[in-house]
Motif scaffolding. Structure first.
Motif, PDB file in Angstrom:
ATOM      1  N   GLY A   1      -6.614 -19.840  37.687  1.00 63.77           N
ATOM      2  CA  GLY A   1      -5.557 -20.828  37.728  1.00 63.77           C
ATOM      3  C   GLY A   1      -6.039 -22.189  38.157  1.00 63.77           C
ATOM      4  N   PRO A   2      -5.113 -23.160  38.268  1.00 64.44           N
ATOM      5  CA  PRO A   2      -5.475 -24.535  38.610  1.00 64.44           C
ATOM      6  C   PRO A   2      -5.749 -24.720  40.091  1.00 64.44           C
ATOM      7  N   GLN A  37      -7.384 -32.072  38.856  1.00 65.86           N
ATOM      8  CA  GLN A  37      -6.798 -30.751  38.611  1.00 65.86           C
ATOM      9  C   GLN A  37      -7.773 -30.023  37.702  1.00 65.86           C
ATOM     10  N   PHE A  38      -8.325 -28.938  38.199  1.00 63.30           N
ATOM     11  CA  PHE A  38      -9.291 -28.165  37.433  1.00 63.30           C
ATOM     12  C   PHE A  38      -8.911 -26.692  37.536  1.00 63.30           C
ATOM     13  N   HIS A  39      -9.610 -25.867  36.803  1.00 67.09           N
ATOM     14  CA  HIS A  39      -9.262 -24.446  36.745  1.00 67.09           C
ATOM     15  C   HIS A  39     -10.457 -23.592  37.148  1.00 67.09           C
ATOM     16  N   GLN A  40     -10.164 -22.553  37.896  1.00 70.59           N
ATOM     17  CA  GLN A  40     -11.198 -21.610  38.317  1.00 70.59           C
ATOM     18  C   GLN A  40     -10.815 -20.183  37.948  1.00 70.59           C
ATOM     19  N   LEU A  41     -11.833 -19.422  37.627  1.00 64.46           N
ATOM     20  CA  LEU A  41     -11.744 -17.976  37.498  1.00 64.46           C
ATOM     21  C   LEU A  41     -12.598 -17.399  38.612  1.00 64.46           C
ATOM     22  N   GLN A  77     -26.460 -29.464  31.436  1.00 65.56           N
ATOM     23  CA  GLN A  77     -25.463 -30.462  31.068  1.00 65.56           C
ATOM     24  C   GLN A  77     -24.480 -30.764  32.192  1.00 65.56           C
ATOM     25  N   PHE A  78     -24.013 -29.736  32.911  1.00 67.38           N
ATOM     26  CA  PHE A  78     -22.923 -29.918  33.862  1.00 67.38           C
ATOM     27  C   PHE A  78     -23.296 -29.612  35.305  1.00 67.38           C
ATOM     28  N   GLY A  79     -24.535 -29.215  35.548  1.00 68.92           N
ATOM     29  CA  GLY A  79     -24.875 -28.826  36.914  1.00 68.92           C
ATOM     30  C   GLY A  79     -24.301 -27.458  37.230  1.00 68.92           C
ATOM     31  N   THR A  80     -23.643 -27.333  38.367  1.00 63.57           N
ATOM     32  CA  THR A  80     -23.117 -26.037  38.798  1.00 63.57           C
ATOM     33  C   THR A  80     -21.905 -25.642  37.966  1.00 63.57           C
ATOM     34  N   VAL A  81     -22.006 -24.526  37.267  1.00 63.59           N
ATOM     35  CA  VAL A  81     -20.890 -23.987  36.477  1.00 63.59           C
ATOM     36  C   VAL A  81     -20.056 -23.034  37.327  1.00 63.59           C
ATOM     37  N   GLY A  82     -20.688 -22.351  38.240  1.00 63.55           N
ATOM     38  CA  GLY A  82     -19.977 -21.413  39.110  1.00 63.55           C
ATOM     39  C   GLY A  82     -20.905 -20.936  40.201  1.00 63.55           C
ATOM     40  N   GLY A  84     -16.027 -22.556  37.303  1.00 61.68           N
ATOM     41  CA  GLY A  84     -15.219 -23.681  36.849  1.00 61.68           C
ATOM     42  C   GLY A  84     -15.020 -23.620  35.343  1.00 61.68           C
ATOM     43  N   LEU A  85     -13.772 -23.442  34.923  1.00 65.94           N
ATOM     44  CA  LEU A  85     -13.519 -23.216  33.502  1.00 65.94           C
ATOM     45  C   LEU A  85     -13.750 -24.469  32.661  1.00 65.94           C
ATOM     46  N   GLU A  86     -13.465 -25.662  33.196  1.00 65.12           N
ATOM     47  CA  GLU A  86     -13.725 -26.873  32.422  1.00 65.12           C
ATOM     48  C   GLU A  86     -15.199 -26.992  32.061  1.00 65.12           C
ATOM     49  N   ARG A  87     -16.061 -26.708  33.017  1.00 62.25           N
ATOM     50  CA  ARG A  87     -17.500 -26.815  32.748  1.00 62.25           C
ATOM     51  C   ARG A  87     -17.965 -25.710  31.800  1.00 62.25           C
TER      52      ARG A  87
END
Length: 430
Positions: A109-110, A124-128, A274-279, A304-307
């Protein structure tokens, strides 16, 4: 009146992108179900004290990035900046610990942080995320990492780098903190402003500084690994061996500390160019007791779902929704029957778009071609009177009349014809 736009640091996820999100969500649900994890959904806002006590008042998240407000009852509330604290609060409040055994929970969720927006970074970002509560076994550490690897590989990300470190116990970190402060104090004036502030509040976070001059100073700094007790070192070695046994590659990063105070022992991150830390994530054995629950050992991670989705978009271009049938109709009776036909086809499992324009047949046919549909159903006055429909396959132009009453029985045949038609269109395109 000015145009109202999305707020800075927020964004709309439009239909052309949503397929990536649906792919990730469906893959996550399947993999986590296979690993016996159950979904939990917690509120978007919580009592501010939850994050101050759980994350740590000396962290950047609490000190600089939280969206905190007073409600009409003069209560201090905060939009959740991460998922773990809320899950732990629910774990304690609802007595999940009393059920015995290990609790395997996941959420999606956000989240909200007041950061400078950038590539893969939103306010506002989303995480799993997953939380495995109730086990201090080293196999739990390896298991949650393996599940994250499975998920990332299942969606097509095979080139991420897993970085690994051990933060040891609280006593290990107290000893190391003293050594680090002693080393950095003579260089205080040369550190970046954030690191100068962290030197007294949260010195371990200086290791994660992106400032080049600070990183140069840290080259000769003592390493956390040298302050680990023998037991902590042995534990970390077992985690590494288990990952090796599973065929999971990793790189040791002695400066990996994560950004939240509740971590201990195993800490890890997945890095992309490209994005650094993804999770990333780690063990947080003291958090549940800190928030008023029983002593409970736990480990988890968040992605991080956006990344993640940004990486997927680079790997494969977005594909529009594959429409099976496009329905063209004209005339009052025909249009009423077309609506019923659309529902009949949808109930039979076909993706169906109904043209609602009532425009000339020629214009509707052009829209049918642009839709990418495999075939077009045509209803006019004659078809309405005869209770028939014309079926035109758009790849070949082949057309036939079918009784409307016969369509449900033809569903399996139509599914097969659609598959063949798509193959024909793909071959023609190539």
């Amino acid at each position: 009146m000015g145009l109202i736009q999305a707020q800075r640091g927020t964004r709309d996820i439009l239909p052309g992108e949503i397929a990536y999100w649906q792919q990730v969500e469906a893959t996550a649900r399947a993999i986590l179900h296979q690993a016996a994890f159950e979904e939990i959904r917690t509120p978007i806002f919580e009592q501010t004290d939850l994050f101050e006590r759980g994350i740590g008042e000396a962290t950047d998240v609490v000190g600089k990035e939280m969206y905190t407000f007073q409600d009409k009852g003069d209560r201090s509330l905060t939009l959740r900046p991460e998922g773990t604290a809320g899950v732990v609060r629910a774990f304690i409040e609802h007595g999940l610990h009393a059920q015995g055994g290990v609790q395997r929970l996941w959420y999606m969720g956000p989240m909200f942080r007041y950061e400078r927006p950038g590539t893969g970074r939103q306010r506002q970002f989303h995480q799993l995320g997953v939380e495995l509560l109730g086990s201090g076994n080293v196999r739990a550490d390896a298991e949650v990492i393996a599940i994250a690897v499975d998920l990332l590989q299942a969606v097509g990300l095979n080139d991420l780098q897993l970085e690994l470190n051990s933060l040891g116990t609280r006593d290990d970190r107290i000893q190391y903190r003293s050594l680090l402060v002693d080393y950095l104090t003579p260089y205080k004036a040369d550190l970046d402003p954030d690191s100068q502030d962290r030197l007294t509040r949260n010195p371990l976070r200086i290791l994660d500084s992106k400032d080049a001059k600070t990183q140069a100073i840290l080259q000769e700094a003592p390493l956390l690994g040298h302050s680990l007790s023998v037991a902590s070192q042995e534990r970390f070695a077992k985690v590494q061996q288990l990952l090796t046994n599973l065929g999971i590659g990793y790189t040791l990063n002695p400066k990996l500390v994560r950004g939240l105070d509740y971590y201990s022992h195993t800490a890890f991150e997945f890095q992309s160019k490209q994005f650094g830390t993804v999770g990333g994530g780690g063990r947080y054995d003291g958090l549940i007791a800190e928030l008023g629950g029983p002593e409970t050992l736990a480990i988890g991670w968040a992605i991080g779902l956006e990344r993640l989705i940004g990486l997927l978009q680079q790997l494969a271009p977005s594909q529009p929704t594959a429409i099976d049938f496009y329905i063209v109709s004209r005339g009052e009776a025909a249009e009423a029957q077309a609506l019923k036909l659309a529902q009949t086809l949808r109930h039979a499992g076909f993706v169906t778009e109904l043209d609602l324009s009532s425009s000339a047949f020629g214009k509707q046919f052009k829209r049918a071609d642009r839709s990418g549909a495999a075939a077009c159903f045509i209803l006019g006055d004659a078809e309405a009177a005869n209770q028939t429909v014309q079926l035109k396959w758009l790849a070949t132009g082949e057309q036939q009349a079918i009784a409307q009453a016969d369509l449900p029985a033809l569903a399996d045949t139509l599914h097969e014809q659609i598959a063949r038609s798509r193959n024909d269109r793909s071959t023609t395109t190539v």
